[in-house]
Write a protein that holds these residues in place. Structure first.
Motif, PDB file in Angstrom:
ATOM      1  N   LYS A 172       0.998  -1.168   0.098  1.00 51.72           N
ATOM      2  CA  LYS A 172      -0.154  -0.133  -0.007  1.00 51.72           C
ATOM      3  C   LYS A 172       0.825   1.233   0.264  1.00 51.72           C
ATOM      4  N   GLU A 173       1.961   1.300   0.678  1.00 55.35           N
ATOM      5  CA  GLU A 173       2.734   2.454   0.691  1.00 55.35           C
ATOM      6  C   GLU A 173       3.591   2.662  -0.422  1.00 55.35           C
ATOM      7  N   VAL A 174       3.937   1.645  -0.997  1.00 48.83           N
ATOM      8  CA  VAL A 174       4.520   1.615  -2.548  1.00 48.83           C
ATOM      9  C   VAL A 174       3.803   2.308  -3.475  1.00 48.83           C
ATOM     10  N   LYS A 175       2.392   1.872  -3.526  1.00 43.92           N
ATOM     11  CA  LYS A 175       1.462   2.602  -4.486  1.00 43.92           C
ATOM     12  C   LYS A 175       1.129   4.011  -4.140  1.00 43.92           C
ATOM     13  N   LYS A 176       1.162   4.289  -2.916  1.00 41.76           N
ATOM     14  CA  LYS A 176       1.107   5.761  -2.279  1.00 41.76           C
ATOM     15  C   LYS A 176       2.303   6.642  -3.049  1.00 41.76           C
ATOM     16  N   VAL A 177       3.404   6.081  -2.873  1.00 40.76           N
ATOM     17  CA  VAL A 177       4.637   6.717  -3.392  1.00 40.76           C
ATOM     18  C   VAL A 177       4.630   6.772  -4.898  1.00 40.76           C
ATOM     19  N   LEU A 178       4.049   5.775  -5.431  1.00 38.75           N
ATOM     20  CA  LEU A 178       4.046   5.595  -6.870  1.00 38.75           C
ATOM     21  C   LEU A 178       2.977   6.762  -7.294  1.00 38.75           C
ATOM     22  N   ILE A 179       2.009   6.925  -6.895  1.00 38.54           N
ATOM     23  CA  ILE A 179       1.149   7.936  -7.159  1.00 38.54           C
ATOM     24  C   ILE A 179       1.746   9.256  -7.226  1.00 38.54           C
ATOM     25  N   ASP A 180       2.468   9.678  -6.049  1.00 39.11           N
ATOM     26  CA  ASP A 180       3.192  11.011  -5.901  1.00 39.11           C
ATOM     27  C   ASP A 180       4.187  11.062  -7.021  1.00 39.11           C
ATOM     28  N   VAL A 181       4.865  10.264  -7.188  1.00 36.02           N
ATOM     29  CA  VAL A 181       5.901  10.305  -8.272  1.00 36.02           C
ATOM     30  C   VAL A 181       5.258  10.448  -9.680  1.00 36.02           C
ATOM     31  N   SER A 182       4.125   9.938  -9.881  1.00 38.12           N
ATOM     32  CA  SER A 182       3.406  10.074 -11.105  1.00 38.12           C
ATOM     33  C   SER A 182       3.016  11.438 -11.144  1.00 38.12           C
ATOM     34  N   ARG A 183       2.469  11.954 -10.013  1.00 41.33           N
ATOM     35  CA  ARG A 183       2.088  13.200  -9.822  1.00 41.33           C
ATOM     36  C   ARG A 183       3.016  14.393 -10.353  1.00 41.33           C
ATOM     37  N   SER A 189       5.747  17.689 -16.648  1.00 41.19           N
ATOM     38  CA  SER A 189       5.800  17.598 -18.157  1.00 41.19           C
ATOM     39  C   SER A 189       4.750  18.475 -18.807  1.00 41.19           C
ATOM     40  N   GLN A 190       3.814  19.146 -18.061  1.00 41.47           N
ATOM     41  CA  GLN A 190       2.826  20.147 -18.613  1.00 41.47           C
ATOM     42  C   GLN A 190       3.314  21.157 -19.355  1.00 41.47           C
ATOM     43  N   ASN A 191       4.621  21.465 -19.284  1.00 40.62           N
ATOM     44  CA  ASN A 191       5.330  22.720 -20.232  1.00 40.62           C
ATOM     45  C   ASN A 191       6.021  22.067 -21.321  1.00 40.62           C
ATOM     46  N   SER A 192       6.221  20.847 -21.431  1.00 35.35           N
ATOM     47  CA  SER A 192       7.051  20.307 -22.123  1.00 35.35           C
ATOM     48  C   SER A 192       6.246  19.206 -23.266  1.00 35.35           C
ATOM     49  N   THR A 193       6.327  19.291 -24.722  1.00 31.28           N
ATOM     50  CA  THR A 193       5.691  18.310 -25.395  1.00 31.28           C
ATOM     51  C   THR A 193       6.579  17.317 -25.899  1.00 31.28           C
ATOM     52  N   ILE A 195       8.066  15.580 -23.272  1.00 29.70           N
ATOM     53  CA  ILE A 195       7.880  14.492 -22.422  1.00 29.70           C
ATOM     54  C   ILE A 195       6.688  13.978 -22.303  1.00 29.70           C
ATOM     55  N   LYS A 196       6.671  12.764 -22.055  1.00 31.32           N
ATOM     56  CA  LYS A 196       5.221  11.883 -22.185  1.00 31.32           C
ATOM     57  C   LYS A 196       4.886  11.888 -20.894  1.00 31.32           C
ATOM     58  N   GLY A 197       3.552  12.387 -20.403  1.00 30.92           N
ATOM     59  CA  GLY A 197       2.986  12.629 -18.953  1.00 30.92           C
ATOM     60  C   GLY A 197       2.497  11.275 -18.804  1.00 30.92           C
ATOM     61  N   GLN A 198       2.514  10.486 -17.484  1.00 32.26           N
ATOM     62  CA  GLN A 198       1.899   9.374 -16.931  1.00 32.26           C
ATOM     63  C   GLN A 198       0.720   9.645 -16.147  1.00 32.26           C
ATOM     64  N   LEU A 203      -4.411   4.594 -10.902  1.00 31.82           N
ATOM     65  CA  LEU A 203      -3.584   3.974  -9.868  1.00 31.82           C
ATOM     66  C   LEU A 203      -4.484   4.358  -8.447  1.00 31.82           C
ATOM     67  N   MET A 204      -4.743   5.634  -8.633  1.00 32.41           N
ATOM     68  CA  MET A 204      -5.478   6.408  -7.327  1.00 32.41           C
ATOM     69  C   MET A 204      -6.920   5.650  -7.166  1.00 32.41           C
ATOM     70  N   ALA A 205      -7.613   5.024  -8.181  1.00 35.23           N
ATOM     71  CA  ALA A 205      -8.894   4.422  -8.175  1.00 35.23           C
ATOM     72  C   ALA A 205      -8.563   2.983  -7.512  1.00 35.23           C
ATOM     73  N   GLU A 206      -7.319   2.586  -8.011  1.00 38.56           N
ATOM     74  CA  GLU A 206      -7.119   1.288  -7.417  1.00 38.56           C
ATOM     75  C   GLU A 206      -6.686   1.325  -5.816  1.00 38.56           C
ATOM     76  N   LEU A 207      -5.946   2.357  -5.653  1.00 42.21           N
ATOM     77  CA  LEU A 207      -5.777   2.467  -3.921  1.00 42.21           C
ATOM     78  C   LEU A 207      -6.820   2.883  -3.259  1.00 42.21           C
ATOM     79  N   ASP A 208      -7.846   3.387  -3.833  1.00 42.95           N
ATOM     80  CA  ASP A 208      -9.214   3.821  -3.139  1.00 42.95           C
ATOM     81  C   ASP A 208     -10.115   2.469  -2.903  1.00 42.95           C
ATOM     82  N   ARG A 209      -9.760   1.349  -3.835  1.00 40.64           N
ATOM     83  CA  ARG A 209     -10.338  -0.096  -3.828  1.00 40.64           C
ATOM     84  C   ARG A 209      -9.707  -0.770  -2.697  1.00 40.64           C
TER      85      ARG A 209
END
Length: 430
Positions: A172-183, A189-193, A195-198, A203-209
């Motif tokens: 569960k903790e790894v998933k939380k960290v992965l969410i934060d890293v993805s965020r 990457s919002q200002n760069s074309t 870099i592919k955003g992820q 994953l957040m929905a998965e964590l909620d479940r």
């Protein structure tokens, strides 16, 4: 060791998670369960599962560079391995570059022993230090990494009921960290074309479940007085009712794990303060009580006082044997008046001792008191397993039960001879 089936649900590919561990100690036990749980959760995990002596460690260091999350499983024999320590140094470098998030896991190990190099963990390191005394710069980096990594908030086996629960917490903790890293990646990457955003929403929905952590009850007590009898029965009864229990083991006394115990109190829904005659001779019990009172005042914890062979007034007024022990403890800590004052304040607090509690005096024996405590805890935990079994009956079930009762009455009870009673007179007299 069962792993929740929810982990088998499909989730998107993830950043690589690197596991750093002492192979000979964990490979055939805890690590196997952890890897299965993480792979069932579709987490992209890498570990050196076939450790071959003489292999170029640069391959492993490259794997760390490819990873965004690392799990450092620190165990007693961890410091026997120069490989583990070299990997830890690399992980520290990546942390300093803000390229890696490390989650330390203290497996059957006191976190303080890591930072201070004490106990078997420290002894093993000193033996390794002698073997590599010709490489002082390397040893220096090992020490810096060993001091740095344990400073981070991690997970401990002592803070969980069993290894299965620890595995669940790690996933569960790894998933939380992965969410934060993805965020962070998406924001960068919002200002760069180029870099592919992820996306991290799936994953957040998965964590909620994921199933929420079971309600936890923290037990605060004097181990020297009650640990070998009453508390064992109480903990067994609570766990038999499906309630997660954390009790501060005597092994933690004086071992520097105060912060770990406080975290367990913060993660609890209910705390049982078991006041006994020798309770007030334990500074550990008193410090835990102060923390419990703080959380209770903030509405984050419910404290149930239990008076075991001691009266409420003896605790609140510091009288009798309880008061004598407290005055002795007060003298021992005379150089820390602020801490002593906080103890007195908590013992007299209406949030703790002022609350209507349970007492051995009001029950026939310890067995009856244990039953009363379990009943009160279950009542205060709306989501406890026992409470969940009490569901509202549907209309069909109500009708069926009423019909069954009517049939029983008609077949067995109605034919029985009834005493000659004048119901009219009874009604009129009422």
């Amino acid at each position: 060791m069962a792993v929740p089936s929810i982990y088998s649900e499909e989730i998107p590919p993830q950043h690589q998670v690197f596991i750093n561990f002492r192979g000979e100690e964990l490979r055939k036990s805890f690590l196997g369960f952890l890897l299965k749980a993480m792979r069932d959760a579709k987490i992209n995990v890498f570990t050196d599962e076939i450790e071959v002596r003489g292999r170029d460690i640069q391959n492993l260091l490259s794997r760390i560079e490819e990873s965004r999350v690392a799990i450092a499983i620190l165990s007693k024999r961890y410091t026997e391995s120069s490989w583990c320590l070299d990997e830890l140094v690399k992980m520290k470098e990546r942390i300093d570059q803000d390229e890696l998030v490390v989650i330390p896991i203290f497996y059957r190990l006191d976190a303080t022993n890591c930072k201070r190099l004490e106990g078997p963990f420290g002894d093993n390191f000193r033996n390794l230090e002698r073997d590599y005394r010709s490489e002082p710069e390397r040893i220096k980096k090992w020490k810096e990494a060993l001091i740095s990594i344990p400073q981070k908030i991690g997970l401990t086996s002592a803070g969980h009921r069993d290894e299965s629960e620890l595995v669940d917490s790690i996933v569960k903790e790894v998933k939380k960290v992965l969410i934060d890293v993805s965020r962070k990646d998406r924001n960068n990457s919002q200002n760069s074309t180029n870099i592919k955003g992820q996306s991290f929403e799936p994953l957040m929905a998965e964590l909620d479940r994921l199933p929420t952590r079971r309600p936890q009850v923290f037990v605060n007590f004097c181990n020297d007085e009650l640990g070998d009898n009453f508390i064992k029965h109480l903990v067994w009864a609570l766990r038999d009712s499906g309630i997660n229990v954390f009790k501060d083991s005597f092994k933690l006394i004086g071992s520097g794990q105060k912060q770990e115990v406080f975290m367990s109190i913060e993660n609890s829904n209910i705390a049982l303060a078991i006041f006994s005659k020798r309770y007030s001779e334990s500074y550990r019990c008193l410090n835990e009580l102060v923390k419990m009172e703080e959380l209770a005042k903030e509405g984050k914890l419910v404290v149930i006082p239990v008076f075991y062979s001691v009266k409420t007034n003896e605790v609140r007024r510091l009288e009798g044997e309880f008061g004598i022990h407290f005055r002795n403890t007060k003298e021992r800590f005379a150089m820390e008046p602020m801490m002593v004052e906080s103890w007195e304040k908590s013992l007299k607090s209406s949030t703790v001792t002022g609350r209507i509690g349970l007492s051995l005096e009001a029950h026939m024996n310890e067995f009856a008191l244990v039953g009363a405590i379990v009943k009160e805890v279950t009542r205060l935990l709306p989501n406890s397993p026992r409470r969940r079994r009490r569901r509202k009956l549907g209309i069909g079930e109500v009708f069926l039960r009423a019909l069954t009762a009517t049939c029983i009455f008609a077949v067995f009870i109605y034919p029985m001879p009834m005493p000659d009673v004048n119901f009219l007179k009874i009604a009129m007299s009422i």
